[in-house]
Design a protein around this motif. Sequence first.
Motif, short mmCIF file in Angstrom:
data_model
loop_
_atom_site.label_atom_id
_atom_site.label_comp_id
_atom_site.label_asym_id
_atom_site.label_seq_id
_atom_site.Cartn_x
_atom_site.Cartn_y
_atom_site.Cartn_z
N UNK A 2 4.78 7.35 -2.03
CA UNK A 2 3.61 8.03 -2.61
C UNK A 2 4.03 9.13 -3.59
N UNK A 3 4.78 10.11 -3.11
CA UNK A 3 5.19 11.23 -3.96
C UNK A 3 6.69 11.47 -3.77
N UNK A 4 7.34 11.96 -4.81
CA UNK A 4 8.77 12.26 -4.73
C UNK A 4 8.99 13.48 -3.85
N UNK A 5 9.81 13.32 -2.83
CA UNK A 5 10.23 14.43 -1.98
C UNK A 5 11.55 14.94 -2.57
N UNK A 6 11.42 15.93 -3.45
CA UNK A 6 12.58 16.41 -4.21
C UNK A 6 13.66 16.98 -3.28
N UNK A 16 0.80 -1.22 0.00
CA UNK A 16 0.00 0.00 0.00
C UNK A 16 0.84 1.28 0.00
N UNK A 17 2.15 1.16 0.04
CA UNK A 17 3.02 2.34 0.08
C UNK A 17 3.52 2.77 -1.29
N UNK A 18 3.37 1.93 -2.30
CA UNK A 18 3.96 2.25 -3.61
C UNK A 18 3.40 3.56 -4.16
N UNK A 19 4.25 4.28 -4.86
CA UNK A 19 5.65 4.00 -5.14
C UNK A 19 6.54 4.29 -3.92
N UNK A 20 7.62 3.52 -3.83
CA UNK A 20 8.60 3.70 -2.77
C UNK A 20 9.96 3.87 -3.43
N UNK A 21 10.66 4.92 -3.07
CA UNK A 21 11.99 5.17 -3.59
C UNK A 21 13.02 4.79 -2.54
N UNK A 22 13.95 3.93 -2.94
CA UNK A 22 14.97 3.42 -2.03
C UNK A 22 16.37 3.66 -2.57
N UNK A 23 17.30 3.78 -1.64
CA UNK A 23 18.72 3.64 -1.96
C UNK A 23 19.22 2.56 -1.02
#
Length: 81
Positions: free
Chosen positions: A66-70, A51-58
């Motif tokens: 959810x949304x890109x935190x630029x 339920x969290x997608x999208x998820x950005x990982x390194x």
Amino acid sequence: MPVELTLISRSYCHLCHDMEVALAPLLAEFGAVLKVVDVDADPLLEARYDELVPVLLHADTELCHYFLDVPKTREYLAGIR
């Protein structure tokens, strides 16, 4: 070697597509690459991120979901450069 970010995504998710597009300038700015992983193709990923997608990982660090935190992503990338 360029920094590799991972986007946990799903094919029918408009937020996932939006984050991928929004990431393009940051990837170019930092010379990073993006690996897109389908959350539905891996039961462990689905259980963790469904339920969290999208998820950005390194690696194991979650940068945002959810949304890109630029600003946060830019600061993180600058710090590991």
